[in-house]
Design a protein around this motif. Structure first.
Motif, PDB file in Angstrom:
ATOM      1  N   SER A 225       0.823  -1.219   0.000  1.00 48.06           N
ATOM      2  CA  SER A 225       0.000   0.000   0.000  1.00 48.06           C
ATOM      3  C   SER A 225       0.851   1.261   0.000  1.00 48.06           C
ATOM      4  N   THR A 226       2.008   1.215   0.635  1.00 51.75           N
ATOM      5  CA  THR A 226       2.827   2.424   0.743  1.00 51.75           C
ATOM      6  C   THR A 226       4.292   2.110   0.466  1.00 51.75           C
ATOM      7  N   LEU A 227       4.914   2.962  -0.313  1.00 53.42           N
ATOM      8  CA  LEU A 227       6.348   2.861  -0.551  1.00 53.42           C
ATOM      9  C   LEU A 227       6.978   4.160  -0.074  1.00 53.42           C
ATOM     10  N   SER A 244       0.789   1.793 -10.348  1.00 52.00           N
ATOM     11  CA  SER A 244       0.741   0.442  -9.792  1.00 52.00           C
ATOM     12  C   SER A 244      -0.195   0.381  -8.587  1.00 52.00           C
ATOM     13  N   GLY A 245      -0.725   1.524  -8.224  1.00 52.55           N
ATOM     14  CA  GLY A 245      -1.690   1.540  -7.123  1.00 52.55           C
ATOM     15  C   GLY A 245      -1.057   1.808  -5.776  1.00 52.55           C
ATOM     16  N   VAL A 246       0.260   1.834  -5.711  1.00 49.24           N
ATOM     17  CA  VAL A 246       0.947   2.077  -4.452  1.00 49.24           C
ATOM     18  C   VAL A 246       1.058   3.582  -4.214  1.00 49.24           C
ATOM     19  N   SER A 247       0.893   3.999  -2.970  1.00 47.32           N
ATOM     20  CA  SER A 247       1.066   5.420  -2.678  1.00 47.32           C
ATOM     21  C   SER A 247       2.503   5.657  -2.253  1.00 47.32           C
ATOM     22  N   ILE A 248       3.132   6.610  -2.902  1.00 49.14           N
ATOM     23  CA  ILE A 248       4.548   6.853  -2.658  1.00 49.14           C
ATOM     24  C   ILE A 248       4.730   8.039  -1.728  1.00 49.14           C
ATOM     25  N   LEU A 249       5.546   7.824  -0.701  1.00 49.58           N
ATOM     26  CA  LEU A 249       5.751   8.829   0.333  1.00 49.58           C
ATOM     27  C   LEU A 249       7.217   9.238   0.323  1.00 49.58           C
TER      28      LEU A 249
END
Lengths: 252, 252
Positions: A225-227, A244-249
């Motif tokens: 879910s989070t990168l 890709s659907g991942v939320s990047i932080l």
DNA sequence: TTATTTCGTGCAGATTCGTGCAATATCTGG
DNA sequence: CCAGATATTGCACGAATCTGCACGAAATAA
């Protein structure tokens, strides 16, 4: 937390860091600044420290160079750890994979953090020793020596029974096409199992891991879910993960 | 629970945690806060602890209680550790309880030692990191913070399945009449279980533990096979254990 | 200078403390 | 076995302590 204990902590911190900041300390201990200031006042009255605007200094000059600590806290991995720690809310159940990045999360937990930590890494468990309000559950099993985490059937059995809110996954490669990878097959299997036991999964990725690929695949980028990446990470390396659907932080 | 026993528990807890909270303790022991406060008052009158608002602190300003225990009586513990390590033969399966004494055994293992280590202490597991020929199995469970060992139903379940040749038991008291004792009930139960899972049990006892009694009984002296004491341990303290069937080993 | 942060004081609510008292349990001597 | 003495425990109530908030003053930064 007892008042005297808090005062001792302040003095310890002062001896170690060479300074204390009232605001920061109040946030860390989840107390009002007034209380911290009161402590500082009283300790100063006893001659145990020297009050300055914003906090306090030791009475005798410290040997710890302050510049060193500042550069340390600006380290990339430290920033990642800080960002990871910020994801943890009180009452959550959080699984920690092994690895130095996840160890950094522990280091940045606020002192009053109150949640349940599950880990198959004794190193992580030991790091949580001085977090009195964190319940620690260890997953047993045969220790996989290279990365110091419990693996094997025993571990798998224990993991099958847990259900967590968040999982901090450790990887050695994050690649748009090849997904998340690591260096050992058994470890990859355990990591997969931990992912499916958790509602969300987060990965802390230093820049050297972006675009890297290791032999054994854990899963696709979209499965987490989070990168969390370094603040200075090159834009083009991150762009590959968009969609890709991942939320990047970005940390720091 | 007897008053003297309760006071002993308070002192044990204080030595271990570096603090005692009256409210928490009263809840834990199912007694009124008044009773606890009375105990604290009396213990403070004897100079055994320092009263503070909300509970009590140790008389000697021990900044980090556990760290202190680690540096305490280093030489004697070192000799005990050496004697303990000498009991381990290649191919054995050995269970290590938590505690600094057992940690000392690990430190004195020969580099080429080749056996299977089982432990519910992440600290012990981490210490075994650089012993490539030792297979390490961790027993999982809820981490009992004060002594850093896994406890609870999960740990009990895992222990029920193991069978070992030797168990290094950690205690806080060795007394001819009262037997082997420790400061926590849950811990005592786990220790008992580990004893029955092992063919033999050995105890490393520094001199301060000989003749001491803690609140919770693990078992009688006769239930262990070997008691390792300091080389300079007073003869009269050891004489009390003669005839109990335990073989006494002088270290150093 | 002006704006922001930090400091000190007074005050109210909550928690903890100490003392006296009563109820119960344990011990002692007859 | 009984009666009184002693010890232990829990409760009540006023005192002391601790903590957070408000507000104006002082210090620092822009």
């Amino acid at each position: 937390m007892l008042t005297s204990q808090r005062k001792r902590l302040i003095l310890d911190r002062l001896a170690r860091d060479g300074q204390v900041v009232a605001k920061q300390l109040s946030h860390e201990l989840a107390l009002s600044e007034d209380t911290i200031r009161r402590d500082l006042r009283e300790l100063a009255a006893e001659g145990l420290l020297l009050r300055v605007h914003g906090g306090a200094m030791p009475v005798s000059p410290t040997a710890v160079p302050i510049a060193e600590r500042r550069s340390l806290s600006r380290d990339a991995k430290s920033a990642l750890g800080k960002a990871g720690a910020a994801m943890i809310r009180d009452g959550m159940t959080v699984v920690f994979d092994g690895g130095t990045s996840n160890l950094e999360i522990i280091r940045h937990l606020p002192a009053q953090a109150r949640f349940t930590a599950i880990t198959h890494s004794p190193t992580i468990a030991v790091a949580l020793e001085d977090r009195p309000d964190v319940d620690v559950v260890i997953i047993g099993g045969k220790l996989f020596r290279h990365s110091m985490v419990a693996t094997g059937a025993l571990a798998a059995e224990a993991i099958a029974r847990i259900r967590a809110d968040l999982f901090f996954l450790g990887v050695t490669g994050v690649h748009a096409g090849e997904g998340l990878t690591t260096g050992d097959m058994e470890e990859a299997a355990i990591k997969r199992q931990l992912m499916s036991a958790s509602a969300e999964t987060a990965v802390l990725a230093t820049s050297d891991k972006l675009g890297a690929v290791s032999p054994f695949r854990i899963g696709g980028i979209g499965e987490i879910s989070t990168l969390i990446v370094e603040g200075e990470a090159a834009e083009e390396r991150i762009a590959a993960f968009a969609g890709s659907g991942v939320s990047i932080l970005r940390a720091g």
